[in-house]
Design a protein around this motif. Structure first.
Motif, short mmCIF file in Angstrom:
data_model
loop_
_atom_site.label_atom_id
_atom_site.label_comp_id
_atom_site.label_asym_id
_atom_site.label_seq_id
_atom_site.Cartn_x
_atom_site.Cartn_y
_atom_site.Cartn_z
N PRO A 1 -15.14 -23.23 5.26
CA PRO A 1 -16.44 -22.54 5.44
C PRO A 1 -17.20 -23.12 6.62
O PRO A 1 -17.33 -24.32 6.75
N LEU A 2 -17.68 -22.25 7.50
CA LEU A 2 -18.44 -22.70 8.66
C LEU A 2 -19.91 -22.77 8.33
O LEU A 2 -20.35 -22.32 7.27
N LEU B 1 -36.34 -14.94 15.27
CA LEU B 1 -37.62 -15.60 15.52
C LEU B 1 -37.80 -16.84 14.65
O LEU B 1 -38.93 -17.22 14.32
N SER B 2 -36.71 -17.49 14.29
CA SER B 2 -36.76 -18.72 13.53
C SER B 2 -36.62 -19.91 14.47
O SER B 2 -35.96 -19.82 15.50
N ASN B 3 -37.26 -21.02 14.10
CA ASN B 3 -37.17 -22.22 14.93
C ASN B 3 -36.26 -23.27 14.31
O ASN B 3 -36.30 -24.44 14.70
N LEU B 4 -35.43 -22.89 13.34
CA LEU B 4 -34.51 -23.81 12.69
C LEU B 4 -33.12 -23.69 13.30
O LEU B 4 -32.57 -22.58 13.39
N ASN B 5 -32.56 -24.83 13.71
CA ASN B 5 -31.17 -24.87 14.19
C ASN B 5 -30.95 -23.87 15.32
O ASN B 5 -30.10 -22.99 15.25
N VAL B 6 -31.72 -23.98 16.39
CA VAL B 6 -31.68 -23.03 17.50
C VAL B 6 -30.77 -23.57 18.60
O VAL B 6 -30.81 -24.76 18.95
N TYR B 7 -29.97 -22.68 19.15
CA TYR B 7 -29.06 -23.00 20.26
C TYR B 7 -29.43 -22.15 21.47
O TYR B 7 -29.88 -21.01 21.33
N ALA B 8 -29.23 -22.72 22.65
CA ALA B 8 -29.44 -21.97 23.89
C ALA B 8 -28.08 -21.63 24.49
O ALA B 8 -27.21 -22.51 24.62
N CYS B 9 -27.89 -20.37 24.82
CA CYS B 9 -26.66 -19.95 25.50
C CYS B 9 -26.75 -20.42 26.95
O CYS B 9 -27.68 -20.03 27.68
N LEU B 10 -25.82 -21.23 27.37
CA LEU B 10 -25.84 -21.79 28.73
C LEU B 10 -25.30 -20.81 29.76
O LEU B 10 -25.20 -21.16 30.94
N VAL B 11 -24.96 -19.60 29.33
CA VAL B 11 -24.47 -18.58 30.27
C VAL B 11 -25.58 -17.61 30.64
O VAL B 11 -25.75 -17.24 31.80
N GLY C 1 -28.17 -20.96 14.75
CA GLY C 1 -26.94 -21.31 14.07
C GLY C 1 -25.71 -21.16 14.93
O GLY C 1 -25.75 -20.67 16.06
N ARG C 2 -24.55 -21.57 14.37
CA ARG C 2 -23.27 -21.35 15.04
C ARG C 2 -22.17 -21.05 14.02
O ARG C 2 -20.99 -21.19 14.31
N GLY C 3 -22.54 -20.67 12.80
CA GLY C 3 -21.56 -20.26 11.80
C GLY C 3 -21.09 -18.84 12.04
O GLY C 3 -21.56 -18.13 12.94
N GLN C 4 -20.15 -18.40 11.21
CA GLN C 4 -19.55 -17.08 11.42
C GLN C 4 -20.55 -15.94 11.26
O GLN C 4 -20.37 -14.88 11.83
N LEU D 1 -18.23 -21.71 21.31
CA LEU D 1 -18.10 -20.70 20.27
C LEU D 1 -17.25 -19.54 20.81
O LEU D 1 -17.29 -19.24 22.00
N PRO D 2 -16.45 -18.90 19.96
CA PRO D 2 -16.36 -19.05 18.50
C PRO D 2 -15.40 -20.14 18.03
O PRO D 2 -15.19 -20.28 16.83
N ASP D 3 -14.79 -20.90 18.96
CA ASP D 3 -13.81 -21.90 18.54
C ASP D 3 -14.43 -23.00 17.69
O ASP D 3 -13.80 -23.55 16.80
N GLY D 4 -15.68 -23.37 17.97
CA GLY D 4 -16.41 -24.29 17.11
C GLY D 4 -16.29 -25.75 17.46
O GLY D 4 -16.85 -26.58 16.76
#
Length: 580
Positions: free
Chosen positions: A41-42, A149-159, A166-169, A196-199
């Motif tokens: 489980p991711l 619009l959540s500020n929990l566990n936020v990632y920035a796409c570097l592209v 998040g980064r789960g499925q 992602l998606p390799d993880g």
């Protein structure tokens, strides 16, 4: 004997097969199998796999379970050998029990494999690093997912530079990686980079510049050398800028915030305090941390662009002030400066001492003598109240119907009263803009000049400075409000840029033994208002200490200017630094 020897051979073969099975189960699997395996489980939104301590704890528990399984198997085999001589029936029962136990062990280790493989693989070689686009990265805005619009566990796409959660499925970042083909993401909190998606996690030193822009860092040695460096910095977009002299975006009528921030950036102890996050790591105020982040971005020498947006700081201001100061509404920089300093002090002060870096820089002390013509004394005499005759009343004295009260009060800035402008035009039918020396305005604090006030009651006030702060903030009261409109006083104030000697104009307390009276000040910031009252805009003149040059700053506009131009402007608020 033959049966016993055959059973020993079968046991050795069975032991080898079990060891091979365990080695296959607990050996790390390649990344593509980690995605296909249904037992893995991711992370979901609330399950952040970025915590290394959790990974280590999970890994330790898996190893402990593996060891317990092997110990149990060895003990069972010892018990089986011990009872072999009891007959064929007992041996068959033990064989059946061993097979059943092996089945349960294989099932348990299959579950453990799912937990074991949740540990994130760290790789240095990533085929997608060349897709990172630093031109689109902007970390000045609120760290919110662009979808949820959540500020929990936020990632920035570097592209593409967008924020996802998040980064789960089932996460938005995972979905974006499949839809757009963007594979490199950075966690805005932990600063870890993932594919992602390799993880798997990417550990490559070429991404350190992105981490420095996301969270600028300063060592104490770098902070000490800031005012000695004269070189320019070049941003990624090709623009040149001076660290500390960076333009700030005007986000809908927020120039009053920009000039206040640029002025405070010249206060060296305050700047040095906020450049080191360890100084306020125990403070829970978002306003303090946002002010620190903005300070580090302004003084950072490795920015991707030659300007900074105070968006996150403005959001913290709106929340802390309950929208008294907000985006889209022009406000007074004097009111904002007063609110900001008092709020930062309240958030930073220690529980034992009522002190903070704010008070150490800006707090002085005044002696205030208040005279009130007591009209109620005659009425009190008629009633027969003799308590008001002569003696002290609330710390004051009453003499000939005049109530006098003396007290000492701290201050963070001093308000100077401008003389009223002329009401009539001159012969040339033009209004003459009067000029007044700063020294005439400072006589208000000589302890003898009388200032009449109306609120909260009609009184005559006398002020005297009893302690000078290290940084003196002066405020020229140009705006007066009545029931109909706001009026602006255009009087020009003549002031020195260097060597303002206060002891020549106001009496100062004598210094303590072995101490020198320090009363000379140099101007480091001058805020100016241009335009009509209630409208117009603000700009600020600031000094760069490394070269002792003056710069005019208005939002994104930063240009070198002459010291003579500083003194020709309609000064509204000034910051003077005490000479050492």
């Amino acid at each position: 004997m033959v049966t016993k020897r055959n059973r020993e051979n079968d046991e050795s073969e069975e032991t080898q097969l079990e060891r091979q099975k365990l080695l296959r189960q607990f050996s790390p699997s390649p990344p593509h199998h980690a995605i296909e395996n249904a037992l893995l489980p991711l992370a979901t939104y609330n399950d952040d796999d970025d915590d290394e301590e959790e990974d280590r704890r999970r890994e330790g528990s898996v190893y402990r379970e593996e060891n317990s399984i092997l110990v149990a198997q060895n003990s069972n085999r010892e018990e089986q050998r011990r009872h072999e001589s009891n007959g064929e029936e007992a041996e068959e029962e033990n064989d059946d029990d061993a097979e059943n136990e092996d089945d349960s062990d294989s099932h348990q280790t299959g579950l453990n494999q799912g937990r074991r493989n949740r540990q994130v693989e760290v790789r240095r070689d990533c085929p997608y690093l060349d897709t990172v686009n630093r031109q689109v990265l902007d970390f000045d805005f609120e760290k919110f997912c662009s979808v949820s619009l959540s500020n929990l566990n936020v990632y920035a796409c570097l592209v593409c530079g967008k924020y996802y959660q998040g980064r789960g499925q089932k996460s938005h970042a995972y979905t974006h990686s499949l839809e757009a083909g963007h594979h490199v993401y950075i966690n805005l909190q932990t600063e870890k980079v993932y594919c992602l998606p390799d993880g798997y996690e990417i550990n490559d030193p070429s991404l350190d510049d992105i981490r420095h822009v996301l969270n600028p860092r300063f060592s104490r040695e770098q902070v000490v050398q800031l005012d000695k460096k004269k070189q320019w910095s070049r941003a990624l977009d090709g623009s040149d800028y001076l660290p500390g002299m960076v333009g700030l975006n005007n986000i809908q009528e927020t120039d009053f915030v920009n000039v206040t921030i640029q002025s405070l950036m010249r206060v060296t102890p305050l700047r040095n305090f906020f450049l080191i996050p360890e100084n306020y790591k125990n403070c829970r105020s978002p306003l303090v941390h946002r002010f620190g982040e903005l300070t580090r971005k302004i003084w950072h020498a490795r920015n991707f662009k030659g300007q900074v947006s105070p968006h996150e700081f403005l959001q913290a201001v709106m929340k802390a002030s309950k929208k008294r100061f907000r985006i889209g509404q022009q406000s007074d920089p004097v009111e904002f400066m007063s609110w900001l300093l008092n709020t930062l002090h309240a958030d930073l002060r220690s529980s034992k001492k009522n002190s903070s870096i704010i008070y150490k820089c800006f707090q002085g002390e005044l002696e205030v003598v208040k005279e009130i013509h007591n009209k109620s004394s005659a009425e009190k005499k008629e009633i027969g109240d003799d308590q008001s005759n002569g003696g002290a009343v609330d710390g004051g004295t009453e003499h000939k119907n005049v109530f006098m009260e003396t007290c000492r009060m701290p201050f963070l800035m001093l308000g100077l009263d401008l003389p009223p402008p002329p009401l009539f035009k001159d012969v040339m039918e033009k209004n003459i803009i009067p000029q007044v020396p700063l020294f005439n305005l400072l006589k208000k604090f000589d302890g003898e000049s009388i200032t009449e006030v109306v609120r909260p009651c009609i009184a005559r006030m006398r002020y005297r400075v009893t302690r000078l702060p290290q940084y003196l903030i002066l405020h020229m009261r140009r705006f007066t409000k009545n029931n109909f409109f706001i009026e602006k006083n255009p009087t020009l104030v003549n002031f020195p840029v260097k060597n303002l000697e206060l002891k020549d104009y106001i009496p100062l307390p004598s210094p303590k033994e072995n101490e020198k009276l320090r009363s000379k000040f140099d101007l480091i910031a001058n805020i100016v208002h241009d335009g009509k009252p209630g409208e117009g805009s603000y700009r600020v003149f600031v000094q760069r200490k490394s070269e002792e040059l003056w710069y005019e700053m208005q939002d994104l506009h930063v240009a070198e200017t002459l010291p003579q131009m500083v003194a020709l402007s309609e000064a509204y608020m000034q910051i003077y630094e005490m000479q050492q």
